[in-house]
Design an enzyme around this catalytic site. Structure first.
Site, PDB file in Angstrom:
ATOM      1  N   CYS A 180       5.989   5.767   4.422  1.00 50.52           N
ATOM      2  CA  CYS A 180       4.753   5.097   3.998  1.00 50.52           C
ATOM      3  C   CYS A 180       4.110   5.766   2.789  1.00 50.52           C
ATOM      4  O   CYS A 180       3.161   5.247   2.215  1.00 50.52           O
ATOM      5  CB  CYS A 180       3.757   5.035   5.150  1.00 50.52           C
ATOM      6  SG  CYS A 180       4.341   4.031   6.522  1.00 50.52           S
ATOM      7  N   HIS A 236       4.924   0.047  -0.538  1.00 52.54           N
ATOM      8  CA  HIS A 236       5.673  -0.796   0.386  1.00 52.54           C
ATOM      9  C   HIS A 236       4.703  -1.842   0.911  1.00 52.54           C
ATOM     10  O   HIS A 236       3.492  -1.692   0.789  1.00 52.54           O
ATOM     11  CB  HIS A 236       6.293   0.027   1.527  1.00 52.54           C
ATOM     12  CG  HIS A 236       5.284   0.600   2.478  1.00 52.54           C
ATOM     13  ND1 HIS A 236       4.524   1.705   2.165  1.00 52.54           N
ATOM     14  CD2 HIS A 236       4.898   0.193   3.707  1.00 52.54           C
ATOM     15  CE1 HIS A 236       3.718   1.971   3.191  1.00 52.54           C
ATOM     16  NE2 HIS A 236       3.920   1.066   4.132  1.00 52.54           N
ATOM     17  N   HIS A 265       0.842  -1.198   0.000  1.00 52.06           N
ATOM     18  CA  HIS A 265       0.000   0.000   0.000  1.00 52.06           C
ATOM     19  C   HIS A 265       0.876   1.246   0.000  1.00 52.06           C
ATOM     20  O   HIS A 265       2.079   1.183   0.182  1.00 52.06           O
ATOM     21  CB  HIS A 265      -0.987   0.003   1.171  1.00 52.06           C
ATOM     22  CG  HIS A 265      -0.365   0.198   2.516  1.00 52.06           C
ATOM     23  ND1 HIS A 265      -1.098   0.575   3.614  1.00 52.06           N
ATOM     24  CD2 HIS A 265       0.903   0.064   2.974  1.00 52.06           C
ATOM     25  CE1 HIS A 265      -0.320   0.660   4.667  1.00 52.06           C
ATOM     26  NE2 HIS A 265       0.895   0.355   4.312  1.00 52.06           N
ATOM     27  N   GLU A 290      -0.091  -4.629  11.769  1.00 51.15           N
ATOM     28  CA  GLU A 290       0.635  -4.195  10.579  1.00 51.15           C
ATOM     29  C   GLU A 290       2.111  -4.562  10.716  1.00 51.15           C
ATOM     30  O   GLU A 290       2.770  -4.916   9.742  1.00 51.15           O
ATOM     31  CB  GLU A 290       0.470  -2.685  10.392  1.00 51.15           C
ATOM     32  CG  GLU A 290       0.988  -2.189   9.069  1.00 51.15           C
ATOM     33  CD  GLU A 290       0.639  -0.735   8.842  1.00 51.15           C
ATOM     34  OE1 GLU A 290      -0.133  -0.465   7.909  1.00 51.15           O
ATOM     35  OE2 GLU A 290       1.132   0.118   9.608  1.00 51.15           O
ATOM     36  N   HIS A 334       3.448  -5.124   3.774  1.00 50.45           N
ATOM     37  CA  HIS A 334       3.381  -5.628   5.147  1.00 50.45           C
ATOM     38  C   HIS A 334       2.929  -7.075   5.133  1.00 50.45           C
ATOM     39  O   HIS A 334       2.186  -7.502   4.246  1.00 50.45           O
ATOM     40  CB  HIS A 334       2.370  -4.826   5.982  1.00 50.45           C
ATOM     41  CG  HIS A 334       2.766  -3.418   6.213  1.00 50.45           C
ATOM     42  ND1 HIS A 334       3.701  -3.042   7.143  1.00 50.45           N
ATOM     43  CD2 HIS A 334       2.355  -2.271   5.615  1.00 50.45           C
ATOM     44  CE1 HIS A 334       3.838  -1.730   7.125  1.00 50.45           C
ATOM     45  NE2 HIS A 334       3.032  -1.234   6.198  1.00 50.45           N
ATOM     46  N   ASP A 352      -4.796 -10.633  -0.220  1.00 52.63           N
ATOM     47  CA  ASP A 352      -3.458 -11.228  -0.178  1.00 52.63           C
ATOM     48  C   ASP A 352      -2.709 -11.002  -1.491  1.00 52.63           C
ATOM     49  O   ASP A 352      -3.234 -11.233  -2.575  1.00 52.63           O
ATOM     50  CB  ASP A 352      -3.539 -12.721   0.117  1.00 52.63           C
ATOM     51  CG  ASP A 352      -2.167 -13.331   0.324  1.00 52.63           C
ATOM     52  OD1 ASP A 352      -1.395 -12.782   1.126  1.00 52.63           O
ATOM     53  OD2 ASP A 352      -1.862 -14.350  -0.336  1.00 52.63           O
ATOM     54  N   HIS A 353      -1.464 -10.555  -1.355  1.00 51.42           N
ATOM     55  CA  HIS A 353      -0.575 -10.272  -2.482  1.00 51.42           C
ATOM     56  C   HIS A 353      -1.196  -9.288  -3.471  1.00 51.42           C
ATOM     57  O   HIS A 353      -1.038  -9.423  -4.683  1.00 51.42           O
ATOM     58  CB  HIS A 353      -0.126 -11.569  -3.169  1.00 51.42           C
ATOM     59  CG  HIS A 353       0.903 -12.289  -2.369  1.00 51.42           C
ATOM     60  ND1 HIS A 353       0.564 -13.137  -1.342  1.00 51.42           N
ATOM     61  CD2 HIS A 353       2.257 -12.250  -2.412  1.00 51.42           C
ATOM     62  CE1 HIS A 353       1.669 -13.614  -0.794  1.00 51.42           C
ATOM     63  NE2 HIS A 353       2.707 -13.086  -1.412  1.00 51.42           N
TER      64      HIS A 353
END
Length: 138
Positions: free
Chosen positions: A36, A42, A17, A127, A44, A82-83
């Site tokens: 961020c 980037h 994100h 996170e 998480h 996811d991903h």
């Protein structure tokens, strides 16, 4: 009041994100969001804990079948996020800054629609190991 019990299911997903407010200039975004706000995004490794509170069923002894809860999370959260690049690949964050706070609220709303309202629902989203949020807070 009965014998209310809390049950928890922990799952995880990985997502990228960028925290960014398009109404602000780059300097303000950089000052508020720092690293961020990286325009290349980037990622998480999110840890998701779903908490349900209810009374154990007399026939099964379960508050909620945790295998069914895992399946629900996999189908509705993991498959969706996811991903993924949350900013670019999801409708939920097209116009919503994907902060941990907003992600937790979105996950809550998705799961709340799928889980019988007789169960209290709470979302905890990590996170990082040290940064996490909960929703709702009551």
């Amino acid at each position: 009041m009965g014998n209310k019990v809390a049950v928890y299911r922990k799952e995880h997903f990985n997502a990228a994100h960028r925290l960014h407010n398009p109404a602000w200039d780059e300097a303000t975004n950089d000052r508020v969001f720092g690293k961020c706000n990286n325009p290349h995004y980037h990622g998480h490794n999110y840890e998701l804990v779903v908490k349900l509170i209810g009374e154990p069923d007399p026939a099964t002894g379960y508050v909620y079948d945790l295998k069914l809860l895992s399946d629900l999370i996999q189908e509705n959260i993991h498959a969706r996020f996811d991903h993924k690049n949350l900013n670019e690949d999801t409708v939920e964050f097209k116009d919503l800054n994907p902060t941990a706070e907003n992600i937790a609220v979105v996950i809550y709303r998705i799961l709340r629609e799928k889980i019988d309202p007789k169960f209290d629902l709470k979302i905890r989203l990590y996170e990082t190991e040290r940064n996490f949020v909960e929703y709702p807070v009551n």
